[in-house]
Scaffold this active site. Structure first.
Site, PDB file in Angstrom:
ATOM      1  N   HIS A  67     -49.499 -42.585  14.385  1.00 18.80           N
ATOM      2  CA  HIS A  67     -49.511 -44.004  14.763  1.00 18.80           C
ATOM      3  C   HIS A  67     -50.858 -44.581  14.327  1.00 18.80           C
ATOM      4  O   HIS A  67     -51.878 -43.880  14.382  1.00 18.80           O
ATOM      5  CB  HIS A  67     -49.444 -44.202  16.274  1.00 18.80           C
ATOM      6  CG  HIS A  67     -48.224 -43.687  16.953  1.00 18.80           C
ATOM      7  ND1 HIS A  67     -48.075 -42.380  17.322  1.00 18.80           N
ATOM      8  CD2 HIS A  67     -47.106 -44.325  17.380  1.00 18.80           C
ATOM      9  CE1 HIS A  67     -46.914 -42.230  17.932  1.00 18.80           C
ATOM     10  NE2 HIS A  67     -46.299 -43.389  17.978  1.00 18.80           N
ATOM     11  N   GLU A 198     -36.182 -45.423  15.674  1.00 20.55           N
ATOM     12  CA  GLU A 198     -36.007 -44.229  16.513  1.00 20.55           C
ATOM     13  C   GLU A 198     -35.422 -44.626  17.863  1.00 20.55           C
ATOM     14  O   GLU A 198     -36.084 -45.271  18.674  1.00 20.55           O
ATOM     15  CB  GLU A 198     -37.379 -43.553  16.693  1.00 20.55           C
ATOM     16  CG  GLU A 198     -37.310 -42.281  17.521  1.00 20.55           C
ATOM     17  CD  GLU A 198     -38.653 -41.560  17.589  1.00 20.55           C
ATOM     18  OE1 GLU A 198     -39.438 -41.635  16.627  1.00 20.55           O
ATOM     19  OE2 GLU A 198     -38.907 -40.916  18.625  1.00 20.55           O
ATOM     20  N   HIS A 237     -34.559 -37.266  22.967  1.00 15.86           N
ATOM     21  CA  HIS A 237     -34.071 -38.586  23.382  1.00 15.86           C
ATOM     22  C   HIS A 237     -32.547 -38.567  23.497  1.00 15.86           C
ATOM     23  O   HIS A 237     -31.973 -39.252  24.338  1.00 15.86           O
ATOM     24  CB  HIS A 237     -34.478 -39.655  22.364  1.00 15.86           C
ATOM     25  CG  HIS A 237     -35.962 -39.835  22.214  1.00 15.86           C
ATOM     26  ND1 HIS A 237     -36.523 -40.667  21.269  1.00 15.86           N
ATOM     27  CD2 HIS A 237     -36.998 -39.293  22.891  1.00 15.86           C
ATOM     28  CE1 HIS A 237     -37.840 -40.634  21.376  1.00 15.86           C
ATOM     29  NE2 HIS A 237     -38.160 -39.792  22.343  1.00 15.86           N
ATOM     30  N   ASP A 262     -37.178 -36.189  14.614  1.00 18.62           N
ATOM     31  CA  ASP A 262     -38.318 -35.778  15.436  1.00 18.62           C
ATOM     32  C   ASP A 262     -37.894 -34.503  16.169  1.00 18.62           C
ATOM     33  O   ASP A 262     -37.340 -34.549  17.267  1.00 18.62           O
ATOM     34  CB  ASP A 262     -38.715 -36.888  16.432  1.00 18.62           C
ATOM     35  CG  ASP A 262     -39.815 -37.773  15.880  1.00 18.62           C
ATOM     36  OD1 ASP A 262     -40.154 -37.622  14.689  1.00 18.62           O
ATOM     37  OD2 ASP A 262     -40.346 -38.608  16.628  1.00 18.62           O
ATOM     38  N   ASP A 273     -38.495 -36.990  28.931  1.00 22.87           N
ATOM     39  CA  ASP A 273     -38.847 -36.658  27.551  1.00 22.87           C
ATOM     40  C   ASP A 273     -39.986 -35.637  27.552  1.00 22.87           C
ATOM     41  O   ASP A 273     -41.148 -36.016  27.493  1.00 22.87           O
ATOM     42  CB  ASP A 273     -39.272 -37.983  26.881  1.00 22.87           C
ATOM     43  CG  ASP A 273     -39.353 -37.901  25.382  1.00 22.87           C
ATOM     44  OD1 ASP A 273     -38.805 -36.950  24.808  1.00 22.87           O
ATOM     45  OD2 ASP A 273     -39.962 -38.808  24.787  1.00 22.87           O
ATOM     46  N   ASP A 275     -40.678 -33.273  25.352  1.00 20.34           N
ATOM     47  CA  ASP A 275     -41.246 -32.977  24.030  1.00 20.34           C
ATOM     48  C   ASP A 275     -41.620 -31.512  23.857  1.00 20.34           C
ATOM     49  O   ASP A 275     -42.742 -31.175  23.459  1.00 20.34           O
ATOM     50  CB  ASP A 275     -42.479 -33.855  23.755  1.00 20.34           C
ATOM     51  CG  ASP A 275     -42.114 -35.313  23.590  1.00 20.34           C
ATOM     52  OD1 ASP A 275     -41.055 -35.595  23.007  1.00 20.34           O
ATOM     53  OD2 ASP A 275     -42.889 -36.171  24.041  1.00 20.34           O
TER      54      ASP A 275
HETATM   55  C1  3MF Z   1     -41.634 -41.478  22.246  1.00 20.51           C
HETATM   56  C2  3MF Z   1     -41.634 -41.004  20.873  1.00 20.51           C
HETATM   57  C3  3MF Z   1     -42.645 -41.652  19.980  1.00 20.51           C
HETATM   58  C4  3MF Z   1     -42.164 -41.854  18.599  1.00 20.51           C
HETATM   59  C5  3MF Z   1     -43.242 -42.469  17.764  1.00 20.51           C
HETATM   60  C6  3MF Z   1     -42.802 -42.764  16.385  1.00 20.51           C
HETATM   61  C7  3MF Z   1     -44.875 -41.309  20.704  1.00 20.51           C
HETATM   62  O1  3MF Z   1     -40.831 -40.775  23.064  1.00 20.51           O
HETATM   63  O2  3MF Z   1     -40.890 -40.110  20.545  1.00 20.51           O
HETATM   64  O3  3MF Z   1     -43.800 -40.846  19.967  1.00 20.51           O
HETATM   65  O4  3MF Z   1     -41.742 -40.682  18.014  1.00 20.51           O
HETATM   66  O5  3MF Z   1     -43.671 -43.657  18.342  1.00 20.51           O
HETATM   67  O6  3MF Z   1     -41.595 -43.407  16.315  1.00 20.51           O
HETATM   68 MG    MG Z   2     -39.591 -36.574  23.140  1.00 18.50          MG
HETATM   69 MG    MG Z   3     -40.368 -39.249  18.664  1.00 23.91          MG
HETATM   70 MG    MG Z   4     -40.124 -39.038  22.252  1.00 25.28          MG
END
Ligand code: 3MF
Ligand code: MG
Ligand code: MG
Ligand code: MG
Length: 402
Positions: A67, A198, A237, A262, A273, A275
């Site tokens: 970003h 996204e 997501h 992603d 989320d 991650d």
């Molecule tokens: C949020 C995300 C984001 C996006 C990113 C690019 C901070 O849950 O997944 O990561 O991936 O903004 O699109």
């Molecule tokens: Mg995530």
């Molecule tokens: Mg993402």
């Molecule tokens: Mg995310």
């Protein structure tokens, strides 16, 4: 004839791996990195970027993502912010040249700053929308400079918390116009990469406009944007939206809209989320099968939007987590290739839909018949007999490959 690396196109994200501190609502930062003094200064930003490129090289990953606000501090004025970005972009360009690491995509952070509290492109205040546009314009400029292969939009604050103060049609129309301006600016720049949206449901707003793949595809088609945009799908997501891990990948791919992934995971038993680094080979197999079937992701890739846990204070975990994830997708690729090469499952799927190849089925599939003609067909042929089902058969066959 493509190598595994060419199919997989792995990428490391800058925001979790180099800006993630391990802080959470209950605890202070734990991931204090030796090169990072925690300050929001240009000197620290440069140290971080150098460390990041050292990491990419040691890991052997060829792409990175970021970003705008991850890489350079926001200044007191727009001019200062943009100067900071330019200076860091020059350093990034130098590091890219030196290492051969390329930019998979860039994106604008349109969610963290308090000015985006009520949205960016969907904000009820036009001044904020104008500011968001100005931020994206600059980020697209630096993306081009860095040779980014795509540009991503995640609508972090695009949604609402209460319908009582929200005019959804005005907000969605403004959002669509924002995307139209970005597409026009892309043409002006001569940028040839993909613009990607996204989807994500539920957070941070209670009701997110880009809920899931089909919601975004419907939005794009409604506003005539489906030729200009594809999707960046994040499986975490997707499960948050209540779908299976691979669902949005399959839906986006079916409509020719899968641009990039992603690549992460969430625990299916957790509601947010998280991650996590993907470690489930069956999930990876289903994702790679869709990617193989659509002929690859290029210019997209498999970006690890994943964070090491706050307990992972040992630097080696930065490597181990990414290596485990790459291993998972590499196994997924091999499994998916085996499924397609031996042709048993694809053959059964083909057989399952074979009644649409000829006769009345072909007419249905091609949209060349009518209710009247179908009624005539049924009157002549009678009701269909009840079929014998084999659903579990397919589920169990997966174990042969995974
Ligand atoms: C949020 C995300 C984001 C996006 C990113 C690019 C901070 O849950 O997944 O990561 O991936 O903004 O699109
Ligand atoms: Mg995530
Ligand atoms: Mg993402
Ligand atoms: Mg995310």
């Amino acid at each position: 004839g493509r190598t595994m690396e060419e199919w997989l196109r792995f990428s490391v994200c800058f925001w979790h791996t180099f800006r993630g501190t391990g802080a959470d609502p209950f605890g202070f930062p734990t991931l204090i990195r030796p090169w990072d003094d925690g300050s929001d200064t240009m000197a620290n930003a440069k140290r971080r970027l150098r460390a990041a490129f050292e990491f990419f090289v040691k890991l052997g990953v060829k792409y990175w993502t970021f970003h705008d606000r991850d890489i350079a501090p926001e200044g007191n004025t727009l001019a200062e912010t943009n100067r900071n970005l330019d200076e860091i972009t020059d350093l990034a360009l130098e590091l890219q040249k030196k290492t051969g690491v390329k930019c998979l995509w860039a994106t604008s952070n349109l969610f963290a700053s308090p000015k985006y509290m009520n949205g960016a492109a969907s904000n009820p205040d036009s001044h904020v929308v104008a500011f968001a546009a100005t931020q994206v314009k600059k980020c697209m400029d630096i993306a081009v400079k860095l040779g980014a292969e795509n540009f991503v939009f995640w609508g972090g604050r695009e949604g609402y918390h209460t319908i009582l103060n929200t005019d959804v049609l005005t907000e969605l129309t403004n959002m669509a116009n924002f995307f139209k301006m970005a597409a026009a600016y892309k043409k002006k720049l001569g940028f040839t990469g993909n613009l990607l949206i996204e989807p994500k449901p539920k957070e941070p707003a209670k009701h997110q406009y880009d809920y899931d793949a089909m919601t975004v595809i419907g939005f794009l088609k409604h506003f005539g944007l489906d030729k200009e945009y594809k999707l960046n799908i994040e499986p975490n997501h997707t499960t948050l939206a209540g779908h299976g891990y691979e669902h949005d990948i399959i839906m986006a791919s079916a409509f020719g809209m899968l641009g990039s992934v992603d690549s992460n995971t969430g625990s299916p038993d957790l509601g947010w989320d998280t991650d996590q680094f993907p470690m489930d080979t069956k999930n990876a197999t289903l994702v790679l099968k869709a990617i193989l079937e659509q002929g690859g992701l290029k210019p997209g890739g498999l970006n690890f939007d994943c964070k090491v846990r706050r307990e992972s204070t040992d630097l080696r975990d930065m490597f181990i987590s990414h290596i485990g994830a790459m291993d998972t997708f590499s196994r997924g690729l091999k499994n998916a290739a085996a499924i397609l090469e031996d042709g048993v499952i694809p053959g059964q799927v083909k057989e399952r839909y074979s009644s649409f190849q000829t006769g009345i089925g072909e007419k249905i599939n091609k949209g060349q018949t009518s209710f009247e003609e179908l009624e005539e067909y049924v009157t002549k042929n009678g009701a269909p007999s009840n079929p014998s089902g084999r659903q579990e058969h397919y589920e169990s066959m997966m174990n042969h490959y995974v």
